[in-house]
Design a protein around this motif. Structure first.
Motif, PDB file in Angstrom:
ATOM      1  N   PHE A 429      43.031  23.686  31.180  1.00 31.71           N
ATOM      2  CA  PHE A 429      42.680  22.320  30.655  1.00 31.71           C
ATOM      3  C   PHE A 429      42.693  21.199  32.074  1.00 31.71           C
ATOM      4  N   LYS A 430      43.720  21.484  32.723  1.00 32.78           N
ATOM      5  CA  LYS A 430      44.018  20.513  33.670  1.00 32.78           C
ATOM      6  C   LYS A 430      42.839  20.664  34.761  1.00 32.78           C
ATOM      7  N   LEU A 431      42.420  21.977  35.056  1.00 33.89           N
ATOM      8  CA  LEU A 431      41.485  21.987  36.154  1.00 33.89           C
ATOM      9  C   LEU A 431      39.968  21.565  35.554  1.00 33.89           C
ATOM     10  N   LYS A 432      39.794  21.974  34.384  1.00 38.49           N
ATOM     11  CA  LYS A 432      38.502  21.598  33.951  1.00 38.49           C
ATOM     12  C   LYS A 432      38.537  19.879  33.904  1.00 38.49           C
ATOM     13  N   LEU A 433      39.578  19.221  33.443  1.00 38.07           N
ATOM     14  CA  LEU A 433      39.482  17.860  33.200  1.00 38.07           C
ATOM     15  C   LEU A 433      39.342  17.380  34.590  1.00 38.07           C
ATOM     16  N   LYS A 434      40.151  17.527  35.690  1.00 38.59           N
ATOM     17  CA  LYS A 434      39.994  17.177  36.954  1.00 38.59           C
ATOM     18  C   LYS A 434      38.420  17.420  37.484  1.00 38.59           C
ATOM     19  N   ARG A 435      37.922  18.569  37.339  1.00 45.17           N
ATOM     20  CA  ARG A 435      36.645  18.708  37.509  1.00 45.17           C
ATOM     21  C   ARG A 435      35.641  17.742  37.355  1.00 45.17           C
ATOM     22  N   ASN A 436      35.864  17.507  35.878  1.00 37.00           N
ATOM     23  CA  ASN A 436      34.598  16.615  35.315  1.00 37.00           C
ATOM     24  C   ASN A 436      34.985  15.167  35.828  1.00 37.00           C
ATOM     25  N   LEU A 437      36.282  14.839  35.747  1.00 32.60           N
ATOM     26  CA  LEU A 437      36.718  13.583  36.154  1.00 32.60           C
ATOM     27  C   LEU A 437      36.127  13.047  37.635  1.00 32.60           C
ATOM     28  N   CYS A 438      36.090  14.275  38.485  1.00 31.55           N
ATOM     29  CA  CYS A 438      35.433  13.960  39.719  1.00 31.55           C
ATOM     30  C   CYS A 438      34.216  13.758  39.974  1.00 31.55           C
ATOM     31  N   ILE A 439      33.425  14.198  39.073  1.00 34.38           N
ATOM     32  CA  ILE A 439      32.017  13.834  38.750  1.00 34.38           C
ATOM     33  C   ILE A 439      31.630  12.573  38.647  1.00 34.38           C
ATOM     34  N   ILE A 440      32.467  11.672  37.914  1.00 35.56           N
ATOM     35  CA  ILE A 440      32.411  10.470  37.839  1.00 35.56           C
ATOM     36  C   ILE A 440      33.079   9.872  38.949  1.00 35.56           C
ATOM     37  N   LEU A 441      34.040  10.066  39.627  1.00 33.66           N
ATOM     38  CA  LEU A 441      34.885   9.643  40.728  1.00 33.66           C
ATOM     39  C   LEU A 441      34.119   9.706  41.873  1.00 33.66           C
ATOM     40  N   VAL A 461      37.804  11.310  29.337  1.00 33.73           N
ATOM     41  CA  VAL A 461      39.127  11.996  28.926  1.00 33.73           C
ATOM     42  C   VAL A 461      39.349  12.324  27.444  1.00 33.73           C
ATOM     43  N   VAL A 462      38.994  11.302  26.771  1.00 38.86           N
ATOM     44  CA  VAL A 462      38.989  11.625  25.195  1.00 38.86           C
ATOM     45  C   VAL A 462      38.028  12.634  24.935  1.00 38.86           C
ATOM     46  N   LYS A 463      36.818  12.591  25.573  1.00 36.49           N
ATOM     47  CA  LYS A 463      35.757  13.570  25.232  1.00 36.49           C
ATOM     48  C   LYS A 463      36.514  14.904  25.594  1.00 36.49           C
ATOM     49  N   GLU A 464      36.977  15.252  26.503  1.00 34.62           N
ATOM     50  CA  GLU A 464      37.663  16.419  27.055  1.00 34.62           C
ATOM     51  C   GLU A 464      38.508  17.073  26.066  1.00 34.62           C
ATOM     52  N   VAL A 465      39.418  16.211  25.667  1.00 36.01           N
ATOM     53  CA  VAL A 465      40.510  16.436  24.724  1.00 36.01           C
ATOM     54  C   VAL A 465      39.917  17.054  23.268  1.00 36.01           C
ATOM     55  N   ASP A 466      38.814  16.246  23.011  1.00 37.54           N
ATOM     56  CA  ASP A 466      37.861  16.844  21.596  1.00 37.54           C
ATOM     57  C   ASP A 466      37.626  17.935  21.692  1.00 37.54           C
ATOM     58  N   ASP A 467      36.841  18.185  23.057  1.00 37.36           N
ATOM     59  CA  ASP A 467      36.130  19.378  23.176  1.00 37.36           C
ATOM     60  C   ASP A 467      37.315  20.626  23.105  1.00 37.36           C
ATOM     61  N   HIS A 468      38.253  20.385  23.925  1.00 37.42           N
ATOM     62  CA  HIS A 468      39.231  21.311  23.856  1.00 37.42           C
ATOM     63  C   HIS A 468      39.813  21.708  22.307  1.00 37.42           C
ATOM     64  N   GLN A 470      38.245  21.251  19.593  1.00 42.36           N
ATOM     65  CA  GLN A 470      37.296  21.902  18.700  1.00 42.36           C
ATOM     66  C   GLN A 470      36.912  23.241  19.109  1.00 42.36           C
ATOM     67  N   GLU A 471      37.065  23.501  20.593  1.00 39.88           N
ATOM     68  CA  GLU A 471      36.859  24.807  21.089  1.00 39.88           C
ATOM     69  C   GLU A 471      37.909  25.825  20.680  1.00 39.88           C
ATOM     70  N   HIS A 472      39.199  25.321  20.289  1.00 39.28           N
ATOM     71  CA  HIS A 472      40.276  26.230  19.745  1.00 39.28           C
ATOM     72  C   HIS A 472      40.671  25.862  18.147  1.00 39.28           C
ATOM     73  N   ASP A 473      39.575  25.476  17.628  1.00 36.06           N
ATOM     74  CA  ASP A 473      39.642  25.242  16.215  1.00 36.06           C
ATOM     75  C   ASP A 473      40.768  24.693  15.720  1.00 36.06           C
ATOM     76  N   LYS A 474      41.137  23.557  16.199  1.00 37.63           N
ATOM     77  CA  LYS A 474      42.135  22.424  16.032  1.00 37.63           C
ATOM     78  C   LYS A 474      41.597  21.186  15.551  1.00 37.63           C
ATOM     79  N   PRO A 475      42.287  20.213  14.556  1.00 37.13           N
ATOM     80  CA  PRO A 475      41.645  18.975  14.271  1.00 37.13           C
ATOM     81  C   PRO A 475      41.558  18.243  15.308  1.00 37.13           C
ATOM     82  N   LEU A 476      40.488  17.498  15.231  1.00 34.90           N
ATOM     83  CA  LEU A 476      40.334  16.269  16.260  1.00 34.90           C
ATOM     84  C   LEU A 476      41.075  15.135  16.222  1.00 34.90           C
TER      85      LEU A 476
END
Length: 588
Positions: A429-441, A461-468, A470-476
């Motif tokens: 999750f850290k690597l994915k979050l870092k990669r996607n934040l870098c696209i913005i930065l 950041v909020v979107k990445e947490v929600d996506d994660h 949802q992907e693991h069938d946990k409540p948002l």
């Protein structure tokens, strides 16, 4: 119509190149032979270097002639400690893995606009005396100024392996561009009008053919004796005038001959353009394309020559820069004023206690390294020291990159402190979050740009947490938790934010350890920065490369400034102590 100025300084270098008999292969096969110093005569004003730090890696057009910028894969399984030597070598890679783009390593190759001009066009050491000593003649001053320009060019070629020249294009809507376009359009309109007369008038055509002939000869290599003679014979203006007077001139035939010569001399990247010109039926359009393509071919030859002489320049750059800087200092009342203030400010009271030469050398090295570290937090409004101004944009780019890395590290820590317990597979999750934040930065080139995108960062950041989740069938996350997370991320904008300040301190300590290290022993990554290992390694590698070159050129000046300051401080302390002793004796 392109520029007609010759690249005289490049021709002196070309004469030293040994090439094969095929002219076309000579431009593309790189010789290992180097030539004497080609920089003593400067460069053409119309051949501007790419802005320092800009991405100059091989494009599709350059793929046949520049392979030095090939990407090198990184090993993601590397331990969390960084080898000092590894940090140096990683800097030479033009690209990194997808997970290491925070901000992208290509950022260092882009222009960070501090001023509107290239250092090769305008190079002024800030803070030096406005006028030279009165005993300096104008000729000596101009010679020193030219030497500085050449020193800048040598420095750029030595430290930037992707350095290349490109055709200068004035800004859109500028007066320069409008005047140039009007003049070019008038030339081609007049040529078309003269050729359409009955009988045709060839006055303008003669001027054009002579210019084409000179440009063709200019891009040949010295041992192309027969080819140059062939071009001179076939494009003999006097003979062409006689043909025109007798009404037997076939202007189109000459255009096809010119294109055939260009096809033999050009690099493969220009083949398609020349083929298109051969299919063109309008003779004016053909010669317009010929002139534009000849300009590009001259640049190809110039850049090819630079690549050939680059090993020689690298080997001689330190000596050359020392010589030119010394010549420049002779024209100044005090050309090291800012440098002296910069270094002296990093001398600590304990440093004055140096008792022997060895301890003095160690203190000098520590002071210089502390001064270099200050450049990573240098304010924009403050003038850079004279001796580092050549790499000013690169150093400020490193400063902004380091700031972004620290902000990114703080955001990752803030995010995990808030939602860490509910995150599955935190490393991924850290690597994915870092990669996607870098696209913005990544598009943010300054501190202000970074602050402007922080709202987008918080949303991502909020979107990445929600996506994660949802992907693991946990409540948002509930709305209140999302708002709290956004608020915590936005607080990182404050430079005094506790976590950001801590990350920045650890990053600077890490860089300091690497700079002061004298061995290849791996250095442990600071806590909280393991995810940003590649980014810190790239910053360290680039900084060490710049520092090493800078110390090689200006190290003697640095040592003299620091040593003299420490000696003066010692003498002052001794005099003060002596005065105190005498005062006590008199009172007794």
């Amino acid at each position: 119509m392109g520029s007609t100025e010759e690249i005289n300084k490049m021709r002196s270098a070309k004469k030293k190149l040994e090439m094969s008999d095929d002219p076309k292969s000579e431009v593309n096969n790189k010789s290992e032979e180097t030539s004497p110093d080609p920089l003593e005569h400067g460069i053409d004003d119309d051949l501007k270097p790419l802005p320092e730090g800009e991405l100059k890696g091989s494009s599709s057009d350059d793929a046949d002639s520049d392979t030095e910028g090939a990407a090198k894969p990184n090993d993601n399984s590397s331990p969390k400690g960084i080898d000092v030597q590894g940090a140096r070598s990683r800097n030479d890679s033009d690209s990194s893995t997808e997970s290491s783009k925070s901000p992208s390593s290509d950022r260092l190759k882009r222009q960070r606009t501090v001023s509107g001009s290239s250092p090769v066009q305008n190079f002024i050491f800030p803070g030096v005396a406005a006028s030279p000593p009165k005993f300096m003649s104008l000729e000596e001053v101009m010679k020193a100024a030219k030497g500085v320009s050449n020193m800048v060019l040598a420095h750029e070629i030595a430290v930037d392996k992707n350095f290349k020249l490109e055709k200068f294009e004035p800004p859109d809507n500028s007066v320069e561009k409008q005047v140039r376009d009007v003049m070019h359009r008038a030339f081609w309109d007049q040529l078309e009008e003269q050729l359409s007369q009955d009988p045709p008038c060839y006055d303008q055509a003669f001027v054009l053919l002579q210019e084409v002939r000179d440009n063709l000869i200019d891009i040949t290599l010295p041992h192309h004796t027969k080819l140059r003679q062939e071009i001179s014979d076939n494009l003999d203006v006097d003979l062409i005038k006689q043909q025109a007077e007798h009404g037997v001139l076939n202007f189109n035939q000459y255009s096809q001959y010119v294109l055939s010569i260009m096809s033999r001399l050009c690099a493969p990247v220009r083949d398609e353009t020349i083929r298109n010109l051969m299919r063109e039926t309008e003779v004016v359009d053909v010669f317009r394309g010929v002139m534009e393509t000849l300009d590009l071919m001259r640049l190809d030859m110039a850049n090819f020559t630079i690549q050939q002489i680059r090993p020689h320049i690298i080997a001689q750059s330190v000596t050359y820069e020392k010589k030119k800087f010394a010549e420049f200092l002779k024209t100044q009342n005090d050309g090291l004023e800012l440098t002296r203030d910069w270094l002296v400010s990093h001398v600590k009271p304990d440093d004055v206690s140096a008792s022997d030469d060895l301890s003095m050398r160690n203190i000098v090295s520590l002071v210089i390294n502390r001064a270099y570290l200050e450049l990573l937090s240098w304010p924009d409004e403050r003038l850079l020291p004279e001796t580092v101004v050549l790499d000013g944009s690169r150093l400020l780019e490193l400063r902004d990159r380091l700031s972004q890395v620290c902000i990114l590290g703080a955001i990752l820590l803030v995010t995990f402190s808030s939602v860490g317990p509910i995150i599955t597979q935190p490393d991924a999750f850290k690597l994915k979050l870092k990669r996607n934040l870098c696209i913005i930065l990544d598009p943010a080139l300054s501190e202000k740009d970074t602050m402007d995108v922080m709202d987008n960062i918080a949303e991502q950041v909020v979107k990445e947490v929600d996506d994660h989740l949802q992907e693991h069938d946990k409540p948002l996350l509930p709305v209140s938790a999302k708002n709290a997370l956004k608020s915590q991320v936005l607080e990182v904008k404050n430079s005094t934010h506790r976590i950001r300040a801590l990350i920045s301190k650890r990053a600077m300590e890490f860089i300091s350890v690497i700079m002061n290290s004298t061995t290849a022993r791996p250095v442990q990554m600071p806590p909280g920065l393991s995810t940003l290992q590649e980014e810190l390694a790239h910053i360290c590698g680039t900084l060490i490369r710049l520092v090493t070159h800078n110390r090689s050129v200006f190290g003697e000046y640095y040592a003299d400034i620091i040593t003299n300051h420490i000696k003066a401080a010692k003498e002052l302390a001794q005099d003060t102590e002596k005065d105190k002793s005498e005062g006590v004796s008199e009172s007794v």
